[in-house]
Design an enzyme around this catalytic site. Structure first.
Site, PDB file in Angstrom:
ATOM      1  N   LYS A 132       0.830  -1.206   0.000  1.00  0.00           N
ATOM      2  CA  LYS A 132       0.000   0.000   0.000  1.00  0.00           C
ATOM      3  C   LYS A 132       0.863   1.253   0.000  1.00  0.00           C
ATOM      4  CE  LYS A 132      -3.490   2.694   0.041  1.00  0.00           C
ATOM      5  NZ  LYS A 132      -4.483   2.861   1.110  1.00  0.00           N
ATOM      6  N   LYS A 136      -0.418  11.676   5.063  1.00  0.00           N
ATOM      7  CA  LYS A 136      -0.141  10.739   6.150  1.00  0.00           C
ATOM      8  C   LYS A 136       0.417   9.428   5.604  1.00  0.00           C
ATOM      9  CE  LYS A 136      -3.042   7.890   7.286  1.00  0.00           C
ATOM     10  NZ  LYS A 136      -3.339   6.453   7.007  1.00  0.00           N
TER      11      LYS A 136
END
Length: 294
Positions: free
Chosen positions: A176, A244
């Protein structure tokens, strides 16, 4: 399998991704319990038949499989191990599927800590954004044990289409992180190409159509390039969340001792976008930073 034989599911997180994911689980016939830090966010789920619980622990006491989809690494840690967290009341053998995007190293630590208490974990972050969550077409990247993946696969199949067991715990989060870097760097590349075309008087929509049919074609060219041309940055995936995620990627790169300058550039650009107060925009607004520099 009849619905009577389906595992009882829990969902923690009823945000932009969790809500549609929960609705798809209900449509698939699963009994669903929900915990949300802000209970009002779960209203569409309770109206569709889900039961609302007061804490992760209360949910863990009744569920066979729990899905977590929250914002960041500390949120997952609190849900698992905090006061009234899952481990406080979980039955032995509970399977926790963390579909958040968090630190790969922390994921490995969490899985180890859960294992000492007889609990199981898969990391299963997703790509596809809100549209993919609504349509049930998410790409799901999974880390963990093969037997746990096999048990979770029917549940994950209600949420996504491309579901891949990558490797051991943390492997899904590594992939990811790579996914988010590729998207950010591709947005930068498209934005720089558009800057060249615009300065040359070339029609950007015609350029997009032409490039989408060749090797430069991608989901970014299909979706984000259109957003850039139209300057429509209504969020599908907010820049502050992508920032983030890129920090997680940067920390992973650092922990591996790698030097990856273009990845660091993407991290820096996204950070700058958020610092300029545009973190609520779609992350394709990264084009604004490219345009400023151009």
């Amino acid at each position: 399998m009849s619905t009577a034989n389906l595992p009882r599911l829990g969902l923690i997180g009823a945000g932009i991704m969790g809500r549609p994911m929960g609705l798809n689980l209900l449509k698939a016939g699963y009994a669903l319990g929900v915990y949300a830090r802000r209970p009002e966010t779960a209203t569409p789920l309770t109206h569709a038949g889900a039961n609302l619980y007061a804490s992760p622990a209360a949910l863990a006491a009744e569920a066979d499989i729990i899905i977590t989809v929250v914002s960041d690494t500390p949120d997952v840690e609190a849900i698992l191990f905090g006061e009234h967290g899952l481990v406080a009341a979980a039955k032995p053998g509970l399977l926790i599927i963390d579909m958040s995007t968090i630190s790969p190293l922390a994921t490995q630590e969490f899985a180890q800590r859960l294992g000492t208490q007889g609990l199981r974990m898969l990391d299963a972050p997703v790509s596809g954004g809100e549209a993919g969550a609504i349509a049930g077409t998410l790409t799901i990247m999974v880390g963990g044990q093969a037997e746990d993946f096999a048990e979770a696969l029917p549940v994950l199949s209600a949420l996504g289409k491309t579901i891949t067991l990558i490797g051991e715990h943390g492997a899904g989060q590594v992939v990811k992180a790579c996914n988010n870097l590729i998207i950010a760097q591709t947005v930068i590349a498209v934005s720089e190409a558009f800057a060249i075309a615009q300065a040359s008087g070339v029609d950007l929509e015609k350029m997009r159509t032409a490039l989408a049919g060749g090797f430069a074609g991608s989901k970014v060219m299909e979706v984000h390039a259109k957003r850039i041309i139209e300057e429509n940055y209504t969020p599908g995936f907010k820049a502050k969340l992508h920032a983030k995620d890129l920090r997680i990627a940067a920390n992973t790169i650092q922990s591996l001792g790698l030097n990856l300058p273009s990845s660091q550039l993407a991290v820096n650009y996204m950070h700058e976008l958020v610092e300029q107060g545009q973190g609520e925009l779609d992350s394709s607004a990264l084009a604004k930073i490219v345009q400023q520099l151009a």
